[in-house]
Motif scaffolding. Structure first.
Motif, PDB file in Angstrom:
ATOM      1  N   VAL A  68      82.926   7.483 -66.195  1.00 18.77           N
ATOM      2  CA  VAL A  68      82.206   8.561 -67.361  1.00 18.77           C
ATOM      3  C   VAL A  68      80.816   7.950 -67.714  1.00 18.77           C
ATOM      4  O   VAL A  68      80.132   8.712 -68.034  1.00 18.77           O
ATOM      5  CB  VAL A  68      83.183   8.435 -68.695  1.00 18.77           C
ATOM      6  CG1 VAL A  68      84.491   8.906 -68.469  1.00 18.77           C
ATOM      7  CG2 VAL A  68      83.320   6.927 -69.270  1.00 18.77           C
ATOM      8  N   LYS A  69      80.689   6.639 -67.415  1.00 21.35           N
ATOM      9  CA  LYS A  69      79.170   6.367 -67.616  1.00 21.35           C
ATOM     10  C   LYS A  69      78.311   6.623 -66.526  1.00 21.35           C
ATOM     11  O   LYS A  69      77.038   6.558 -66.540  1.00 21.35           O
ATOM     12  CB  LYS A  69      79.029   4.813 -67.952  1.00 21.35           C
ATOM     13  CG  LYS A  69      79.319   4.453 -69.389  1.00 21.35           C
ATOM     14  CD  LYS A  69      79.077   3.031 -69.596  1.00 21.35           C
ATOM     15  CE  LYS A  69      77.797   2.661 -69.360  1.00 21.35           C
ATOM     16  NZ  LYS A  69      76.914   2.550 -70.536  1.00 21.35           N
ATOM     17  N   GLY A  70      78.911   6.886 -65.116  1.00 21.24           N
ATOM     18  CA  GLY A  70      77.814   6.896 -64.058  1.00 21.24           C
ATOM     19  C   GLY A  70      77.399   5.522 -63.769  1.00 21.24           C
ATOM     20  O   GLY A  70      76.223   5.368 -63.296  1.00 21.24           O
TER      21      GLY A  70
ATOM     22  N   PRO B 168      81.321  -1.432 -72.349  1.00 19.35           N
ATOM     23  CA  PRO B 168      79.768  -1.223 -72.394  1.00 19.35           C
ATOM     24  C   PRO B 168      79.306  -0.375 -73.385  1.00 19.35           C
ATOM     25  O   PRO B 168      80.173   0.221 -74.078  1.00 19.35           O
ATOM     26  CB  PRO B 168      79.492  -0.817 -70.882  1.00 19.35           C
ATOM     27  CG  PRO B 168      80.777   0.152 -70.649  1.00 19.35           C
ATOM     28  CD  PRO B 168      82.034  -0.608 -71.473  1.00 19.35           C
ATOM     29  N   SER B 169      78.057  -0.196 -73.700  1.00 19.47           N
ATOM     30  CA  SER B 169      77.278   0.630 -74.684  1.00 19.47           C
ATOM     31  C   SER B 169      78.025   2.006 -74.113  1.00 19.47           C
ATOM     32  O   SER B 169      78.024   2.363 -72.993  1.00 19.47           O
ATOM     33  CB  SER B 169      75.931   0.724 -74.763  1.00 19.47           C
ATOM     34  OG  SER B 169      75.444   0.566 -73.336  1.00 19.47           O
ATOM     35  N   ALA B 170      78.179   3.097 -75.022  1.00 19.02           N
ATOM     36  CA  ALA B 170      78.779   4.274 -74.945  1.00 19.02           C
ATOM     37  C   ALA B 170      77.899   5.500 -74.456  1.00 19.02           C
ATOM     38  O   ALA B 170      77.915   6.505 -75.036  1.00 19.02           O
ATOM     39  CB  ALA B 170      79.614   4.546 -75.874  1.00 19.02           C
ATOM     40  N   ASN B 171      76.808   4.834 -73.675  1.00 17.92           N
ATOM     41  CA  ASN B 171      75.963   5.957 -73.207  1.00 17.92           C
ATOM     42  C   ASN B 171      75.975   6.079 -71.614  1.00 17.92           C
ATOM     43  O   ASN B 171      76.539   5.230 -70.900  1.00 17.92           O
ATOM     44  CB  ASN B 171      74.629   5.358 -73.666  1.00 17.92           C
ATOM     45  CG  ASN B 171      74.263   4.005 -73.014  1.00 17.92           C
ATOM     46  OD1 ASN B 171      74.561   3.104 -73.700  1.00 17.92           O
ATOM     47  ND2 ASN B 171      73.628   3.861 -71.610  1.00 17.92           N
ATOM     48  N   ARG B 172      75.421   7.302 -70.989  1.00 23.81           N
ATOM     49  CA  ARG B 172      75.127   7.489 -69.777  1.00 23.81           C
ATOM     50  C   ARG B 172      74.552   6.313 -69.254  1.00 23.81           C
ATOM     51  O   ARG B 172      73.521   5.810 -69.874  1.00 23.81           O
ATOM     52  CB  ARG B 172      74.514   8.709 -69.149  1.00 23.81           C
ATOM     53  CG  ARG B 172      75.474   9.982 -69.425  1.00 23.81           C
ATOM     54  CD  ARG B 172      76.674  10.116 -68.480  1.00 23.81           C
ATOM     55  NE  ARG B 172      76.133  10.306 -67.158  1.00 23.81           N
ATOM     56  CZ  ARG B 172      76.737  10.415 -66.389  1.00 23.81           C
ATOM     57  NH1 ARG B 172      78.248  10.401 -66.288  1.00 23.81           N
ATOM     58  NH2 ARG B 172      76.345  10.570 -64.981  1.00 23.81           N
TER      59      ARG B 172
ATOM     60  N   VAL C 290      69.744   5.749 -73.510  1.00 19.92           N
ATOM     61  CA  VAL C 290      69.636   5.015 -74.691  1.00 19.92           C
ATOM     62  C   VAL C 290      71.055   4.674 -75.317  1.00 19.92           C
ATOM     63  O   VAL C 290      71.785   5.637 -75.562  1.00 19.92           O
ATOM     64  CB  VAL C 290      68.591   5.706 -75.572  1.00 19.92           C
ATOM     65  CG1 VAL C 290      68.498   5.116 -77.012  1.00 19.92           C
ATOM     66  CG2 VAL C 290      67.207   6.096 -75.101  1.00 19.92           C
ATOM     67  N   SER C 291      71.399   3.361 -75.999  1.00 17.87           N
ATOM     68  CA  SER C 291      72.435   3.178 -76.475  1.00 17.87           C
ATOM     69  C   SER C 291      72.636   3.833 -77.598  1.00 17.87           C
ATOM     70  O   SER C 291      71.765   4.005 -78.727  1.00 17.87           O
ATOM     71  CB  SER C 291      72.659   1.565 -76.712  1.00 17.87           C
ATOM     72  OG  SER C 291      72.578   0.918 -75.521  1.00 17.87           O
ATOM     73  N   PRO C 292      73.853   4.230 -77.996  1.00 19.43           N
ATOM     74  CA  PRO C 292      74.355   5.046 -79.236  1.00 19.43           C
ATOM     75  C   PRO C 292      74.649   4.194 -80.473  1.00 19.43           C
ATOM     76  O   PRO C 292      75.246   3.228 -80.302  1.00 19.43           O
ATOM     77  CB  PRO C 292      75.636   5.676 -78.972  1.00 19.43           C
ATOM     78  CG  PRO C 292      76.277   4.901 -77.912  1.00 19.43           C
ATOM     79  CD  PRO C 292      75.201   4.136 -77.061  1.00 19.43           C
TER      80      PRO C 292
ATOM     81  N   ARG D 243      64.128  -0.368 -65.247  1.00 18.96           N
ATOM     82  CA  ARG D 243      64.151   0.718 -66.126  1.00 18.96           C
ATOM     83  C   ARG D 243      65.690   0.978 -66.911  1.00 18.96           C
ATOM     84  O   ARG D 243      66.415   1.095 -66.162  1.00 18.96           O
ATOM     85  CB  ARG D 243      63.815   2.197 -65.237  1.00 18.96           C
ATOM     86  CG  ARG D 243      63.603   3.049 -66.021  1.00 18.96           C
ATOM     87  CD  ARG D 243      62.761   4.229 -65.114  1.00 18.96           C
ATOM     88  NE  ARG D 243      63.111   5.383 -65.464  1.00 18.96           N
ATOM     89  CZ  ARG D 243      62.440   5.920 -66.710  1.00 18.96           C
ATOM     90  NH1 ARG D 243      61.901   5.265 -67.543  1.00 18.96           N
ATOM     91  NH2 ARG D 243      63.016   7.199 -67.100  1.00 18.96           N
ATOM     92  N   HIS D 244      65.576   1.092 -68.136  1.00 22.04           N
ATOM     93  CA  HIS D 244      66.728   1.236 -68.562  1.00 22.04           C
ATOM     94  C   HIS D 244      66.231   1.678 -70.196  1.00 22.04           C
ATOM     95  O   HIS D 244      65.134   1.700 -70.620  1.00 22.04           O
ATOM     96  CB  HIS D 244      67.308  -0.149 -68.762  1.00 22.04           C
ATOM     97  CG  HIS D 244      68.810  -0.248 -69.129  1.00 22.04           C
ATOM     98  ND1 HIS D 244      69.639  -1.035 -68.487  1.00 22.04           N
ATOM     99  CD2 HIS D 244      69.526   0.629 -70.063  1.00 22.04           C
ATOM    100  CE1 HIS D 244      70.723  -0.766 -69.162  1.00 22.04           C
ATOM    101  NE2 HIS D 244      70.818   0.155 -69.897  1.00 22.04           N
ATOM    102  N   TYR D 245      67.362   2.119 -71.049  1.00 23.51           N
ATOM    103  CA  TYR D 245      67.050   2.467 -72.386  1.00 23.51           C
ATOM    104  C   TYR D 245      65.891   3.595 -72.558  1.00 23.51           C
ATOM    105  O   TYR D 245      65.193   3.676 -73.304  1.00 23.51           O
ATOM    106  CB  TYR D 245      66.538   1.415 -73.371  1.00 23.51           C
ATOM    107  CG  TYR D 245      67.454   0.093 -73.133  1.00 23.51           C
ATOM    108  CD1 TYR D 245      68.633   0.114 -73.975  1.00 23.51           C
ATOM    109  CD2 TYR D 245      66.979  -1.064 -72.497  1.00 23.51           C
ATOM    110  CE1 TYR D 245      69.360  -1.015 -73.750  1.00 23.51           C
ATOM    111  CE2 TYR D 245      67.754  -2.278 -72.432  1.00 23.51           C
ATOM    112  CZ  TYR D 245      69.141  -2.063 -72.941  1.00 23.51           C
ATOM    113  OH  TYR D 245      69.847  -2.908 -73.045  1.00 23.51           O
TER     114      TYR D 245
HETATM  115 MG    MG Z   1      74.288  -0.796 -71.974  1.00 18.39          MG
END
Ligand code: MG
Ligand code: TXA
Length: 309
Positions: free
Chosen positions: A45-47, A132-136, A140-142, A215-217
């Motif tokens: 789901v997160k890819g 993990p954080s619930a973002n793709r 950006v983390s929710p 590269r993230h967030y």
């Molecule tokens: Mg994360």
């Protein structure tokens, strides 16, 4: 939240489902950590690439023997002082933790979240929960339930997250404590308990903390870090700690803390990035914040959001 939501979510987790739940740092997407098929759904789901290991969440120190093989004295001291709270410890894993969860490493990341809904859920489920954080992946983390767009079995809404940046990750699997990710618990507080913590250079992180890619967030709009920000032509947005002396020329300004408080700033960081990203801007400029306390986590996220541009 309605009555019966926690038992229903706990049963979903036990039976292999995916549940989004609030923690004090960011929202997580949880699955049964000892069930490889359940954990595999998180990556789908997160890819998320399979080389990026997951953090295992527990209700308290009591259940840690199921997932951790060795508990060094420094880990006990940090756990007693800061759990439940925004601290993740990387420790030697037991054979029960699936390779998928740790991306094949012989260590596991463990955390005891403080949020009352996370606590109630973990206690009701009675299992370790990988989350993990619930973002793709890479996004950006929710910090609010409304930010979550993943396809899951259930979302528990606990309102805005109090801390706003992810947990601080410290490895205690080697001879010396190593900071793998600055986060919601200031490094200064950790060093007061265990002494000096090694802060590895960025290129060493790639092997020490897989998934901490540069590269993230990252918002969709290009973002640069500039200590003396000036608006360019067209619609430019500004992200800054305190109100700018001259707001003229900016299409949108996001102030993280009117009084310059870094803890308050961390709480607002991800929501501010989302608002800027949704404002149809050509460019976002972020102004650096002082790198102490929660400022270290804020700068880590901003550098990653700006990387590769
Ligand atoms: Mg994360
Ligand atoms: O605050 C948080 O920690 C949130 C909430 C939901 O608890 N979770 C979170 O998880 O931020 P995630 O998946 O976004 O970040 C986990 C990171 C990985 O990318 C990796 O860098 C590190 O934790 N990690 C996990 N297991 C590790 C291990 N065995 N060795 C080194 N680093 C590890």
């Amino acid at each position: 939240m309605r009555e019966g939501d926690i038992p229903r979510a706990a049963e979903l987790l036990r039976s292999g489902g995916l549940v989004v739940f609030p923690t004090e740092t960011v929202y997580g997407v949880g699955a049964h950590a000892l069930d490889p098929r359940a954990a595999a759904r998180i990556f789908e789901v997160k890819g998320r690439p399979r080389f990026d290991p997951l953090i295992v969440h527990l209700a308290g120190l009591e259940g840690i023997d199921a997932v951790v093989a060795e508990l060094p004295e420094a880990a006990v001291r940090l756990a007693e002082r800061f759990w439940p709270g925004p601290l993740t410890l990387v420790l030697k894993k037991t054979a029960r933790v699936p390779d998928l969860v740790t991306a094949g490493h012989d260590t596991v990341a463990v955390r005891v979240p403080r949020h009352p809904i996370a606590q109630a859920l973990l206690r009701a489920a009675g299992i370790p929960v990988a989350a993990p954080s619930a973002n793709r992946f890479g996004g950006v983390s929710p910090t609010r339930a409304e930010h979550v767009t993943l396809e899951v079995d259930m979302i528990l809404d606990g309102g805005p997250c109090a801390v706003g940046v992810e947990s601080t990750i410290v490895s205690l699997a080697g001879p010396q404590p190593i900071l793998l990710r600055p986060g919601g618990l200031p490094l200064e507080a950790i060093e007061a308990v265990v002494g000096a913590v090694e802060v590895p250079p960025e290129d060493a992180l790639r092997t020490l903390a897989p998934g901490r890619q540069t590269r993230h967030y990252a918002p969709g709009t290009t973002l640069t870090l500039e200590s003396d920000p000036k608006p360019g032509p067209g619609r430019w947005g500004l992200l800054c700690l305190q109100p700018p002396a001259d707001p003229a020329g900016w299409a949108q300004v996001e102030v993280l803390s009117p009084t310059g408080d870094l803890t308050e700033a961390a709480t607002h960081l991800f929501a501010a990035l989302r608002r800027l990203d949704a404002a149809g801007l050509e460019h976002i400029v972020a102004q650096p914040v002082p790198e102490h306390g929660l400022g270290r986590a804020i700068m880590d996220r901003l550098r990653r959001a700006a990387a590769g541009r």
